[in-house]
Design an enzyme around this catalytic site. Structure first.
Site, mmCIF file in Angstrom:
data_model
loop_
_atom_site.group_PDB
_atom_site.id
_atom_site.type_symbol
_atom_site.label_atom_id
_atom_site.label_comp_id
_atom_site.label_asym_id
_atom_site.label_seq_id
_atom_site.Cartn_x
_atom_site.Cartn_y
_atom_site.Cartn_z
ATOM 1 N N ASN A 9 11.652 -24.443 31.204
ATOM 2 C CA ASN A 9 12.542 -23.347 30.802
ATOM 3 C C ASN A 9 13.367 -22.933 32.014
ATOM 4 O O ASN A 9 12.852 -22.317 32.937
ATOM 5 C CB ASN A 9 11.676 -22.181 30.286
ATOM 6 C CG ASN A 9 12.502 -20.939 29.982
ATOM 7 O OD1 ASN A 9 13.732 -20.990 29.948
ATOM 8 N ND2 ASN A 9 11.817 -19.824 29.761
ATOM 9 N N LYS A 11 15.688 -20.811 32.142
ATOM 10 C CA LYS A 11 16.113 -19.396 32.047
ATOM 11 C C LYS A 11 17.618 -19.292 32.333
ATOM 12 O O LYS A 11 18.366 -20.212 32.016
ATOM 13 C CB LYS A 11 15.250 -18.528 32.959
ATOM 14 C CG LYS A 11 13.751 -18.738 32.677
ATOM 15 C CD LYS A 11 12.853 -17.713 33.284
ATOM 16 C CE LYS A 11 11.397 -18.029 32.924
ATOM 17 N NZ LYS A 11 10.439 -17.044 33.422
ATOM 18 N N HIS A 94 10.032 -15.384 23.755
ATOM 19 C CA HIS A 94 9.640 -15.340 25.174
ATOM 20 C C HIS A 94 9.476 -13.879 25.594
ATOM 21 O O HIS A 94 10.218 -13.002 25.133
ATOM 22 C CB HIS A 94 10.716 -16.026 26.027
ATOM 23 C CG HIS A 94 10.255 -16.263 27.433
ATOM 24 N ND1 HIS A 94 10.225 -15.267 28.369
ATOM 25 C CD2 HIS A 94 9.758 -17.369 28.042
ATOM 26 C CE1 HIS A 94 9.741 -15.761 29.516
ATOM 27 N NE2 HIS A 94 9.456 -17.036 29.331
ATOM 28 N N GLU A 96 10.374 -12.314 28.108
ATOM 29 C CA GLU A 96 11.590 -11.693 28.652
ATOM 30 C C GLU A 96 12.495 -11.219 27.527
ATOM 31 O O GLU A 96 13.168 -10.193 27.650
ATOM 32 C CB GLU A 96 12.293 -12.689 29.594
ATOM 33 C CG GLU A 96 11.532 -12.821 30.908
ATOM 34 C CD GLU A 96 11.623 -14.176 31.579
ATOM 35 O OE1 GLU A 96 12.544 -14.953 31.276
ATOM 36 O OE2 GLU A 96 10.737 -14.461 32.419
ATOM 37 N N GLU A 164 1.640 -17.305 27.511
ATOM 38 C CA GLU A 164 2.176 -16.969 28.825
ATOM 39 C C GLU A 164 1.797 -15.525 29.165
ATOM 40 O O GLU A 164 2.498 -14.589 28.734
ATOM 41 C CB GLU A 164 3.701 -17.091 28.833
ATOM 42 C CG GLU A 164 4.227 -18.473 28.521
ATOM 43 C CD GLU A 164 5.633 -18.692 29.068
ATOM 44 O OE1 GLU A 164 5.796 -19.584 29.904
ATOM 45 O OE2 GLU A 164 6.557 -17.949 28.690
ATOM 46 N N GLY A 170 6.273 -15.898 37.051
ATOM 47 C CA GLY A 170 7.079 -15.709 38.256
ATOM 48 C C GLY A 170 6.384 -14.960 39.380
ATOM 49 O O GLY A 170 7.036 -14.517 40.322
ATOM 50 N N SER A 211 3.655 -19.434 36.337
ATOM 51 C CA SER A 211 3.441 -19.916 37.708
ATOM 52 C C SER A 211 2.780 -21.293 37.778
ATOM 53 O O SER A 211 1.985 -21.565 38.689
ATOM 54 C CB SER A 211 2.629 -18.887 38.510
ATOM 55 O OG SER A 211 3.337 -17.670 38.618
HETATM 56 P P1 13P Z 1 7.304 -19.325 35.905
HETATM 57 O O1 13P Z 1 6.794 -20.748 35.806
HETATM 58 O O2 13P Z 1 8.480 -19.170 36.805
HETATM 59 O O3 13P Z 1 6.194 -18.379 36.176
HETATM 60 O O4 13P Z 1 7.872 -18.957 34.440
HETATM 61 C C1 13P Z 1 7.084 -19.165 33.324
HETATM 62 C C2 13P Z 1 7.898 -18.945 32.118
HETATM 63 O O5 13P Z 1 8.281 -17.827 31.817
HETATM 64 C C3 13P Z 1 8.270 -20.131 31.327
HETATM 65 O O6 13P Z 1 8.805 -19.769 30.089
#
Ligand code: 13P
Length: 252
Positions: A9, A11, A94, A96, A164, A170, A211
């Site tokens: 992803n 983003k 997601h 976010e 997740e 992150g 992560s």
């Molecule tokens: P990270 O791997 O940067 O922690 O992000 C995970 C994520 O949100 C994947 O959709």
């Protein structure tokens, strides 16, 4: 047995030329065992050039969000019908999008219905906050998210679920693989079984995200219920992403 699936992803990162060179670099380095899928989720404007860059390979493509309506006055949105011939997957729910854009469980359910009605596979994302984890209510939170997202779904074979934990995204913090395995097996897989039966529960790929990096991917791959990973930051570096794919499929 569920297929192995590793997803990147990106983003809201990359420029057009970054997106093309990243996908070409992943394409040129990747070798995959059979029955393993790699899916890239670039920003929507770069879906077509990335599709063209990976055309003819086994790498698949998805978008990070869709709207449930087919067309209309929804400024700034992308409908599933627009993805026809462009991509196979969409990320839905997601964290976010849930937190920054107030996406509700009902809206997420409608998006999944729209995806499946148009032959698009959905990776449904679920996960608890740090506070919810500390309160010991992870299982209840995940159960509620899965239950409402999967209400009245037809086409369950198009489903993938990514667990997740929000506190792991992150941050460099990761749960123990055993803890993830427990949540995927005892909470999510058993819930799919009670909603849609044994075959659906055994064949739905369940992913871990948060992560993930080349150093921890192998540990996650060892757990029975972890069929793949959803990678954020490390998927923006082709060498790291390819190494995660390699580590995850070492014993295949
Ligand atoms: P990270 O791997 O940067 O922690 O992000 C995970 C994520 O949100 C994947 O959709």
């Amino acid at each position: 047995m569920a297929r192995t699936l590793i997803a990147g992803n990106w983003k809201m990162n990359t420029t057009l030329s970054d997106a093309i060179s990243l996908s070409i670099s992943i394409r040129d380095q990747l070798t995959l065992p059979p029955d393993t899928e790699v899916v890239l989720f670039p920003p929507t404007p770069f879906a077509v050039p990335v599709r063209d860059a990976v055309r003819g390979t086994t790498i698949k493509l998805g978008v990070q969000n869709i709207h449930n309506e087919e067309s209309g006055a929804y400024t700034g949105e992308t409908s599933v019908t627009m993805l026809d011939g462009i991509c196979e997957y969409a990320l839905i729910g997601h964290s976010e999008r849930r937190t920054l854009f107030n996406e509700s469980n009902d809206f997420i359910n409608q998006k999944i219905q729209a995806c499946f009605a148009h032959g698009i596979k959905a990776i449904l994302c679920v996960g608890e906050t740090e506070t919810e984890r500390n309160e010991g209510i992870t299982s209840q939170v995940i159960t509620r998210q899965v239950e409402s997202a999967l209400r009245d779904i037809e086409g369950i074979e198009r489903l993938v679920i990514a667990y997740e934990p929000i506190w792991a995204i992150g941050t460099g913090l990761v749960p123990e693989a055993e803890e993830v395995n427990h949540t995927l097996g005892q909470t999510i897989r058993s819930q799919i079984k009670s909603l849609y039966g044994t075959q659906a529960s055994e064949e739905t790929p369940l992913l871990y995200g948060g992560s993930v990096n080349p150093g921890n991917a192998y540990t996650f791959a060892q757990a029975d219920h972890i069929d793949g990973v959803l990678v954020g930051g490390a998927s923006l570096d082709s060498a790291q992403f390819v190494e995660i794919c390699t580590q995850f499929t070492l014993d295949s």
